[in-house]
Design a protein around this motif. Sequence first.
Motif, PDB file in Angstrom:
ATOM      1  N   ARG A  57       0.828  -1.206   0.000  1.00  0.00           N
ATOM      2  CA  ARG A  57       0.000   0.000   0.000  1.00  0.00           C
ATOM      3  C   ARG A  57       0.864   1.257   0.000  1.00  0.00           C
ATOM      4  O   ARG A  57       0.536   2.245  -0.654  1.00  0.00           O
ATOM      5  CB  ARG A  57      -0.922   0.000   1.212  1.00  0.00           C
ATOM      6  N   ALA A  58       1.967   1.208   0.739  1.00  0.00           N
ATOM      7  CA  ALA A  58       2.870   2.363   0.781  1.00  0.00           C
ATOM      8  C   ALA A  58       3.478   2.629  -0.599  1.00  0.00           C
ATOM      9  O   ALA A  58       3.706   3.782  -0.972  1.00  0.00           O
ATOM     10  CB  ALA A  58       3.976   2.133   1.808  1.00  0.00           C
ATOM     11  N   ARG A  59       3.723   1.553  -1.358  1.00  0.00           N
ATOM     12  CA  ARG A  59       4.266   1.703  -2.716  1.00  0.00           C
ATOM     13  C   ARG A  59       3.184   2.084  -3.707  1.00  0.00           C
ATOM     14  O   ARG A  59       3.465   2.437  -4.846  1.00  0.00           O
ATOM     15  CB  ARG A  59       4.887   0.385  -3.186  1.00  0.00           C
ATOM     16  N   GLY A  60       1.917   1.941  -3.305  1.00  0.00           N
ATOM     17  CA  GLY A  60       0.804   2.220  -4.216  1.00  0.00           C
ATOM     18  C   GLY A  60       0.481   1.054  -5.109  1.00  0.00           C
ATOM     19  O   GLY A  60      -0.103   1.225  -6.178  1.00  0.00           O
ATOM     20  N   ALA A  61       0.843  -0.158  -4.697  1.00  0.00           N
ATOM     21  CA  ALA A  61       0.650  -1.329  -5.540  1.00  0.00           C
ATOM     22  C   ALA A  61      -0.692  -2.012  -5.315  1.00  0.00           C
ATOM     23  O   ALA A  61      -1.076  -2.863  -6.092  1.00  0.00           O
ATOM     24  CB  ALA A  61       1.771  -2.341  -5.285  1.00  0.00           C
ATOM     25  N   CYS A  62      -1.431  -1.659  -4.284  1.00  0.00           N
ATOM     26  CA  CYS A  62      -2.709  -2.315  -3.974  1.00  0.00           C
ATOM     27  C   CYS A  62      -3.864  -1.530  -4.571  1.00  0.00           C
ATOM     28  O   CYS A  62      -4.634  -0.897  -3.862  1.00  0.00           O
ATOM     29  CB  CYS A  62      -2.895  -2.457  -2.461  1.00  0.00           C
TER      30      CYS A  62
END
Length: 86
Positions: free
Chosen positions: A33-38
């Motif tokens: 989520r922090a990477r924006g992958a979800c």
Amino acid sequence: MRETIFCLNRVVFLEFETNLRRGRQLEGISAARARGACRGRKPSVDPVEVQRLRVEEKLGATEIARRLGVGCASVYCALVRYERPA
């Protein structure tokens, strides 16, 4: 008696392993989520294009799906997405 103790030890160990696995999984989800992958899967079709075919060319969902090379469900989802943008 020995078998009971063995079973109890096994249950405690399995519960411990499950908690460890759950913790690692939550850490991975947080990192993603922090990477924006979800964000889920990307749409297979453009909702604006589906709406254009629906309104301008007056096509049904099945014909739109054939022209765009996607399934009817994707067309219906795109129409809903066009009406209610995310």
